[in-house]
Design an enzyme around this catalytic site. Structure first.
Site, PDB file in Angstrom:
ATOM      1  N   ARG A 183      32.180 -35.836 -24.751  1.00 31.12           N
ATOM      2  CA  ARG A 183      31.907 -34.870 -25.832  1.00 31.12           C
ATOM      3  C   ARG A 183      32.735 -33.594 -25.614  1.00 31.12           C
ATOM      4  O   ARG A 183      33.315 -33.058 -26.554  1.00 31.12           O
ATOM      5  CB  ARG A 183      30.414 -34.566 -25.841  1.00 31.12           C
ATOM      6  CG  ARG A 183      29.929 -33.611 -26.929  1.00 31.12           C
ATOM      7  CD  ARG A 183      28.409 -33.651 -26.960  1.00 31.12           C
ATOM      8  NE  ARG A 183      27.798 -32.507 -27.623  1.00 31.12           N
ATOM      9  CZ  ARG A 183      27.585 -32.418 -28.934  1.00 31.12           C
ATOM     10  NH1 ARG A 183      27.974 -33.400 -29.725  1.00 31.12           N
ATOM     11  NH2 ARG A 183      26.991 -31.356 -29.455  1.00 31.12           N
TER      12      ARG A 183
ATOM     13  N   HIS B  25      28.304 -36.365 -21.275  1.00 31.48           N
ATOM     14  CA  HIS B  25      28.729 -35.180 -22.031  1.00 31.48           C
ATOM     15  C   HIS B  25      30.211 -34.865 -21.821  1.00 31.48           C
ATOM     16  O   HIS B  25      30.793 -34.104 -22.587  1.00 31.48           O
ATOM     17  CB  HIS B  25      27.872 -33.971 -21.626  1.00 31.48           C
ATOM     18  CG  HIS B  25      26.972 -33.507 -22.727  1.00 31.48           C
ATOM     19  ND1 HIS B  25      26.104 -34.349 -23.386  1.00 31.48           N
ATOM     20  CD2 HIS B  25      26.826 -32.292 -23.320  1.00 31.48           C
ATOM     21  CE1 HIS B  25      25.456 -33.659 -24.317  1.00 31.48           C
ATOM     22  NE2 HIS B  25      25.880 -32.422 -24.298  1.00 31.48           N
TER      23      HIS B  25
ATOM     24  N   TYR C  27      34.323 -23.677 -25.564  1.00 33.20           N
ATOM     25  CA  TYR C  27      35.544 -24.476 -25.502  1.00 33.20           C
ATOM     26  C   TYR C  27      36.794 -23.641 -25.711  1.00 33.20           C
ATOM     27  O   TYR C  27      37.884 -24.065 -25.346  1.00 33.20           O
ATOM     28  CB  TYR C  27      35.477 -25.605 -26.547  1.00 33.20           C
ATOM     29  CG  TYR C  27      34.351 -26.564 -26.273  1.00 33.20           C
ATOM     30  CD1 TYR C  27      34.405 -27.443 -25.200  1.00 33.20           C
ATOM     31  CD2 TYR C  27      33.206 -26.577 -27.068  1.00 33.20           C
ATOM     32  CE1 TYR C  27      33.361 -28.312 -24.926  1.00 33.20           C
ATOM     33  CE2 TYR C  27      32.156 -27.440 -26.802  1.00 33.20           C
ATOM     34  CZ  TYR C  27      32.237 -28.301 -25.729  1.00 33.20           C
ATOM     35  OH  TYR C  27      31.198 -29.150 -25.446  1.00 33.20           O
TER      36      TYR C  27
ATOM     37  N   HIS D 223      26.368 -28.365 -33.539  1.00 34.40           N
ATOM     38  CA  HIS D 223      25.838 -27.159 -32.890  1.00 34.40           C
ATOM     39  C   HIS D 223      25.180 -26.259 -33.938  1.00 34.40           C
ATOM     40  O   HIS D 223      25.765 -25.992 -34.987  1.00 34.40           O
ATOM     41  CB  HIS D 223      26.955 -26.370 -32.205  1.00 34.40           C
ATOM     42  CG  HIS D 223      27.364 -26.938 -30.887  1.00 34.40           C
ATOM     43  ND1 HIS D 223      28.568 -26.636 -30.279  1.00 34.40           N
ATOM     44  CD2 HIS D 223      26.726 -27.792 -30.041  1.00 34.40           C
ATOM     45  CE1 HIS D 223      28.653 -27.285 -29.125  1.00 34.40           C
ATOM     46  NE2 HIS D 223      27.550 -27.982 -28.960  1.00 34.40           N
TER      47      HIS D 223
END
Length: 299
Positions: free
Chosen positions: A248, A245, A280, A271
């Site tokens: 990602r 991840h 983020y 998402h």
């Protein structure tokens, strides 16, 4: 009416697989969560689902906290219990109202780890090579960074899902939701080299359409991807530990740092909720703060 615990569990598992379209991993997690809850109920002397009350569920959650389980783990187990009793209410008319009052613990404010652009350059340079194995690993790394797809999505990609003329890849995400994700020139070149030269050699006598394969020509698994990524980092001499991840997270962070809007990143990541993507923004805000402190003469 007596509800057989094991039969109800199996019916619930069938329900989440067929009607809710949950992945194999999610379904397995639900089943394990509920079996652990049943074991707790047995210790409490409860052997009938009709006897389970809100108090028992709260005691179980308290037990999880005492065992210092991660908040995310506790939250998932609560979701499993609530979903199961909602199903019992629907199919067996068992009152589930007390269980809907179970509240989720607040998420830990742990920011996702990611690679800086300089680190990624080191990673890519260290993993250039001419053997089929090296060509495959660079293609895998380039595609993960170019698209931000999950490892579970990566290993399910087939040759027909890749459109080299448009540089777009078809991805089957969570809940079997389909989306199309573009990829750039670096990934395009690495992928073409892999598909045309490395994959045919790795395939040996195997016959299947899965894009990424292991050294025996069989479809690559998520565990195999983790092994490859660890090997990739070791070659680069980077000190950071890697998990799938992390690339990602890097994809999303770099897009936002370079001006992409949140809605676009949400769509690219697949998402369902914008709140999942908003984590983020904390990283990019910290990036802006550090840039300001380093660059402003009177910071």
């Amino acid at each position: 009416m007596h509800i057989n615990q094991n039969e109800a569990l199996q019916q619930f598992i069938t329900y989440v697989q067929l009607e809710k379209n949950y992945s194999v991993l999610t379904t397995a997690a639900y089943e394990q969560d509920l079996k652990e809850f049943f074991a707790f109920l047995s210790e409490e002397g409860i052997d009938r689902l009709e006897e389970v009350e809100y108090l028992h569920a709260r005691l179980y959650v308290t037990k999880l906290y005492n065992e210092q389980k991660a908040r995310a783990t506790i939250s998932r187990k609560i979701s499993s219990i609530r979903s199961f009793f909602r199903f019992l209410n629907r199919d067996f008319e068992l009152d589930d109202a007390p269980f809907q009052a179970l509240y989720h613990p607040k998420k830990e404010s742990r920011l996702p780890r990611f690679f800086y652009e300089e680190e990624l350059k080191v990673l890519f340079e260290a993993n250039k090579g001419e053997t089929p194995k090296e060509i495959r690993e660079l293609a895998l790394l380039e595609l993960l960074y170019a698209t931000g797809i999950r490892v579970s999505e990566l290993v399910s990609i087939e040759l027909k899902d890749v459109d080299f003329s448009l540089s777009i890849i078809r991805v089957m995400g969570k809940g079997r939701k389909e989306r199309y994700v573009p990829f750039g020139q670096f990934a395009h070149e690495a992928m073409e080299l892999y598909v045309n030269e490395a994959r045919p050699i790795l395939m040996k006598k195997q016959q299947h359409e899965t894009l990424f394969v292991n050294m025996k020509g069989l479809p690559l698994t998520a565990r195999g991807v983790r092994y490859i990524l660890n090997d990739v980092v070791e070659k680069s001499d980077l000190t950071a530990k890697i998990h799938p991840h992390m690339i990602r997270h890097t994809f999303a962070t770099h897009l936002l740092n370079n001006g992409a809007d949140l809605r676009t990143v949400q769509e690219l990541l697949g998402h369902a909720s914008l709140s999942s993507t908003q984590v983020y923004t904390h990283i990019t805000n910290e990036h802006l703060r550090k840039t300001y402190m380093n660059a402003h003469p009177r910071a």
